[in-house]
Design a protein around this motif. Sequence first.
Motif: not given
Lengths: 112, 111
Positions: B5-17
């Motif tokens: 199992t992989q969580i989360p299915a989707a991830l959005s982050v700002p550059e540099g994080e």
Amino acid sequence: NAGVTQTPKFRVLKTGQSMTLLCAQDMNHEYMYWYRQDPGMGLRLIHYSVGEGTTAKGEVPDGYNVSRLKKQNFLLGLESAAPSQTSVYFCASSYGSGAEAFFGQGTRLTVV
Amino acid sequence: KQEVTQIPAALSVPEGENLVLNCSFTDSAIYNLQWFRQDPGKGLTSLLLIQSSQREQTSGRLNASLDKSSGRSTLYIAASQPGDSATYLCALAGSARQLTFGSGTQLTVLP
């Protein structure tokens, strides 16, 4: 470096037609695998081989056959294609069971 | 049967994080765990391989850990870049010599 090469890259089949997907690796790997990738299902193993002349069933083998007559080649056959076999097919190879796996670029198959 | 199992299915982050992707599995009897990257319409590229006897592996900005006792692996990406945007898959090689894959985490790094 070629690595793992799959042919063809794209194919459209009519229901009931047959075809063979070819996977070739130039790394002298013993193990070779065929996977299919479907949205929401991840990659699922169809068949695999642990050496020249050997084959074994994976998780979803029905409707497919394979052959490993030469160490560097692993063929996946569909005898009578069905729309449910529409998928992206990936071939992979590895040196052994604990070794890194290398993947081909995939074959996108559509059965209409 | 091994389940991954992989969580989360989707991830959005700002550059540099800095970010962590998670992978959990049900059967600790494994040969190795491998992290892959998949770009849209492309094949899988191997990122890191952790043998069963190892705890972690590092490659550049990537660090993967393995804790068999808890059935978990993490992929740490430092100083994320837009070029890191892709789907990340973890896969386990078990006693049957087969790779069992998770469904992946789709990562988007925003400029």
